[in-house]
Structure formats: C-alpha cells, structure tokens
Design a protein around this motif. Structure first.
Motif, short mmCIF file in Angstrom:
data_model
loop_
_atom_site.label_atom_id
_atom_site.label_comp_id
_atom_site.label_asym_id
_atom_site.label_seq_id
_atom_site.Cartn_x
_atom_site.Cartn_y
_atom_site.Cartn_z
N GLY A 141 0.63 -1.25 -0.22
CA GLY A 141 0.07 0.17 0.08
C GLY A 141 0.94 1.18 0.02
N GLN A 142 1.98 1.24 0.92
CA GLN A 142 2.75 2.44 0.88
C GLN A 142 3.34 2.74 -0.37
OE1 GLN A 142 5.42 1.15 4.01
NE2 GLN A 142 4.43 2.44 5.57
N HIS A 143 3.90 1.67 -1.18
CA HIS A 143 4.67 1.62 -2.33
C HIS A 143 3.62 2.47 -3.51
CE1 HIS A 143 7.05 0.80 -5.80
NE2 HIS A 143 5.98 0.53 -6.51
N PHE A 144 2.59 2.10 -3.41
CA PHE A 144 1.66 2.66 -4.54
C PHE A 144 1.00 3.85 -4.40
CE2 PHE A 144 1.87 -2.13 -5.83
CZ PHE A 144 2.00 -1.95 -7.23
N ILE A 145 0.82 4.23 -2.93
CA ILE A 145 0.41 5.50 -2.71
C ILE A 145 1.60 6.52 -2.95
CG2 ILE A 145 -0.23 7.12 -0.70
CD1 ILE A 145 -1.83 4.65 0.31
N GLN A 146 2.92 5.98 -2.58
CA GLN A 146 3.86 6.94 -2.67
C GLN A 146 4.14 7.17 -4.29
OE1 GLN A 146 6.13 8.10 -0.32
NE2 GLN A 146 7.60 9.10 -1.65
N ARG A 147 4.05 6.32 -4.95
CA ARG A 147 4.14 6.22 -6.43
C ARG A 147 3.27 7.25 -7.23
NH1 ARG A 147 2.24 3.57 -11.06
NH2 ARG A 147 3.70 3.39 -12.73
N GLY A 148 2.07 6.79 -6.57
CA GLY A 148 0.88 8.01 -6.99
C GLY A 148 1.10 9.20 -6.65
N PHE A 149 1.27 9.56 -5.46
CA PHE A 149 1.56 10.85 -5.13
C PHE A 149 2.80 11.70 -5.67
CE2 PHE A 149 -1.00 11.29 -0.68
CZ PHE A 149 -2.04 10.80 -1.26
N GLU A 150 3.74 10.81 -5.94
CA GLU A 150 4.99 11.56 -6.64
C GLU A 150 4.67 11.74 -8.06
OE1 GLU A 150 8.03 8.38 -6.40
OE2 GLU A 150 8.59 8.91 -4.56
N ALA A 151 3.57 11.19 -8.64
CA ALA A 151 3.03 11.84 -9.88
C ALA A 151 2.10 12.88 -9.90
CB ALA A 151 2.30 10.49 -10.76
N LEU A 152 1.22 12.74 -8.69
CA LEU A 152 0.32 13.94 -8.46
C LEU A 152 0.73 14.99 -8.32
CD1 LEU A 152 -2.81 14.04 -8.46
CD2 LEU A 152 -3.01 13.27 -6.02
N GLU A 153 1.79 15.22 -7.33
CA GLU A 153 2.38 16.52 -6.74
C GLU A 153 2.53 17.35 -7.78
OE1 GLU A 153 3.65 19.42 -4.05
OE2 GLU A 153 2.61 17.66 -3.72
N PRO A 154 3.27 17.02 -8.82
CA PRO A 154 3.86 17.92 -9.87
C PRO A 154 2.47 18.62 -10.64
CG PRO A 154 4.71 15.76 -10.19
CD PRO A 154 4.07 15.72 -8.94
N ILE A 155 1.59 17.51 -11.05
CA ILE A 155 0.22 17.99 -11.56
C ILE A 155 -0.32 19.08 -10.73
CG2 ILE A 155 -1.64 17.23 -12.50
CD1 ILE A 155 -0.33 14.48 -13.08
N LEU A 156 -0.46 18.97 -9.44
CA LEU A 156 -1.19 19.69 -8.73
C LEU A 156 -0.52 21.18 -8.52
CD1 LEU A 156 -2.51 17.46 -5.74
CD2 LEU A 156 -3.85 18.50 -7.85
N VAL A 157 0.77 20.95 -8.50
CA VAL A 157 1.41 22.31 -8.56
C VAL A 157 1.19 23.08 -9.70
CG1 VAL A 157 3.94 23.34 -8.84
CG2 VAL A 157 3.65 21.67 -7.35
N GLN A 158 0.93 22.49 -11.04
CA GLN A 158 0.31 23.41 -11.96
C GLN A 158 -1.00 23.81 -12.19
OE1 GLN A 158 1.51 21.45 -15.78
NE2 GLN A 158 3.45 20.51 -14.77
N THR A 159 -2.00 22.83 -11.36
CA THR A 159 -3.25 23.21 -11.47
C THR A 159 -4.10 23.90 -10.34
OG1 THR A 159 -4.08 20.99 -10.62
CG2 THR A 159 -3.61 21.19 -13.10
N ALA A 160 -3.34 23.74 -9.42
CA ALA A 160 -3.81 24.08 -7.94
C ALA A 160 -4.06 25.81 -7.75
CB ALA A 160 -3.20 23.58 -6.77
N GLY A 161 -5.21 25.97 -7.15
CA GLY A 161 -5.28 27.55 -6.70
C GLY A 161 -5.33 27.30 -5.19
N LYS A 162 -6.58 27.56 -4.72
CA LYS A 162 -7.00 27.19 -3.18
C LYS A 162 -7.33 25.89 -3.19
CE LYS A 162 -10.18 28.68 0.49
NZ LYS A 162 -11.22 29.58 0.90
N TYR A 163 -7.79 25.37 -4.35
CA TYR A 163 -8.12 23.93 -4.26
C TYR A 163 -7.50 23.20 -5.60
CZ TYR A 163 -11.70 25.87 -1.37
OH TYR A 163 -12.64 26.61 -0.51
N CYS A 164 -7.77 22.08 -5.82
CA CYS A 164 -7.13 21.32 -6.60
C CYS A 164 -6.87 21.70 -8.33
CB CYS A 164 -7.37 19.75 -6.87
SG CYS A 164 -7.30 18.81 -5.44
N VAL A 165 -8.00 22.15 -8.86
CA VAL A 165 -8.06 22.95 -9.99
C VAL A 165 -8.75 24.51 -9.74
CG1 VAL A 165 -8.88 22.88 -12.16
CG2 VAL A 165 -8.04 20.91 -11.17
N GLY A 166 -7.52 25.24 -9.73
CA GLY A 166 -8.19 26.56 -9.35
C GLY A 166 -8.77 26.98 -8.06
N ASN A 167 -9.63 27.87 -7.92
CA ASN A 167 -10.23 28.44 -6.64
C ASN A 167 -11.44 28.00 -6.44
OD1 ASN A 167 -7.85 29.66 -5.97
ND2 ASN A 167 -8.26 31.30 -7.61
#
Length: 216
Positions: A131-157
C-alpha cells in the motif's frame, strides 16, 4: 427529473469511495439515508448474496437514487452533478474540466484500487509495504500536476470533483504511514479542504457506523 425521495447510500465509514459520495451529497445540500455495509465483519457484508444483488461487483458505495441503483463513486458523483448541478463540481471550461477528470482518474484508477481491501487481502503479510509503495508512487506523480493546476483547491479556486477524490486518498496515505510532508501541495490542499463543512460532516470519524474505538 430528480426524485423527491431521499437517496440511499450503501457504504462503509472508512471507505474512501464512500467518502467521496458523502462529500458530494454534503456539497449539494442533499439529504440522504445510509445503510452501513461492514467490509470486515462476518467476512465482509459486501460479499453477501443480498448485497451482490444490489452491486454485482460487491464493492461500496452503491446508491439508490431517482428509482434506480448506481455503483462506482465517480459515476454516482457525475450523475448527481448532471441532475443537481448547483453548486458545480465540474468546471464549464473544457481545459479545466479535463484537468479535474485527469486528477480524479489518477486517484480513482491509478492509486486507490491498488490499496483496496480486496487487493490487500490477496497480498497478505506484505500489504502495508504494498500500500505504501503504490500511494507513494501515485503521489509522486500527482504532486507536480497539482503544482500546475491548483489554486486554493485542486484545480483553481473552486471545489471540484478532484477535491472529493484527494482528501479521502490523503486519509488513506496517513493510515499507511506515508509521509505526506514530502508533498507540500497535496498537504496544503488537504488541510484547506478539511476545514470545509462538507468535508467535516462526511468524515469517517462521524458516520452512523463509525465504531467508538475507531482506528485511524
């Protein structure tokens, strides 16, 4: 046309997929009834013949709404969105709508199923590391995507379906002892969303089937 009869949610307090739907109901201001389905008691109530007749996949959630039953949390949320459109959970602009759906799919297809209870039971003693492996792997992909899309929330505000997927997945990450501080954008968004009333009232800690000695 939406029925006046209250929807019925068949779910489990700690199921992240059930939590997504509870958040949607809360954000839409919809009253609903809950029928708890305990995923561990008696070998798993989702595996009974009675529940299989409701959802052949033998998973939660299942929602009876407007005279029929739906399973799969994203299908349920999108049906609610299409029949009760205010407040919107999907942006109207095609690019941001696609970004919301992308984030939802990363979590709902690329992370959560790999640490689902059924999978973990098959893995056995290595289930925590799995479980740890696949959550870690998924979050490593998700974090840079959210850096680009997020405002106050996941996509904008504005809160969207992506936020409904993120918060329950962070809860699972913490259960599996994943260090969320590695992912500052995910951590910030989660902390912000948990202050919202819809996320508070739908939290696993305050559901009808929450045990008094609820584990984290």
């Amino acid at each position: 046309m939406a029925s006046q009869t209250k929807p019925v949610l068949h779910g489990y307090y700690r199921s992240s997929c059930s939590w997504r739907v509870r958040i949607a109901f809360a954000l839409k201001g919809m009253e609903y009834d809950q029928v708890p389905v305990n995923l561990v008691r008696d070998g798993g109530q989702q595996l009974t013949t009675r529940f299989k007749a409701l959802n052949p996949m033998q998973q939660v959630p299942a929602v009876t709404i407007d005279g029929f039953t739906l399973s799969q949390s994203l299908a349920i949320i999108q049906y609610i969105e299409e029949t009760r459109p205010e407040p919107h959970l999907l942006p109207s602009e095609p690019k941001t709508r696609a970004q919301v759906r992308m984030i939802c799919d990363i979590i709902a297809s690329g992370i959560q199923p790999l640490q689902n209870l059924y999978v973990l039971l098959k893995i056995g003693e290595e289930k925590i590391h799995w479980g740890q492996h696949f959550i870690q792997r998924g979050f490593e992909a998700l974090e840079p995507i959210l850096v680009q899309t997020a405002g106050k929330y996941c996509v904008g505000n504005e809160i969207s379906m992506a936020d409904l997927c993120l918060v329950p997945q962070v809860y699972n990450a913490e259960r599996f002892k994943v260090d969320v501080t590695q992912f500052p954008t995910i951590k910030r968004l989660n902390e912000t969303l948990l202050q919202h009333e819809a996320f508070k009232t739908s939290h696993p800690s305050c559901q009808p089937d929450t045990p008094d000695d609820m584990p984290i």
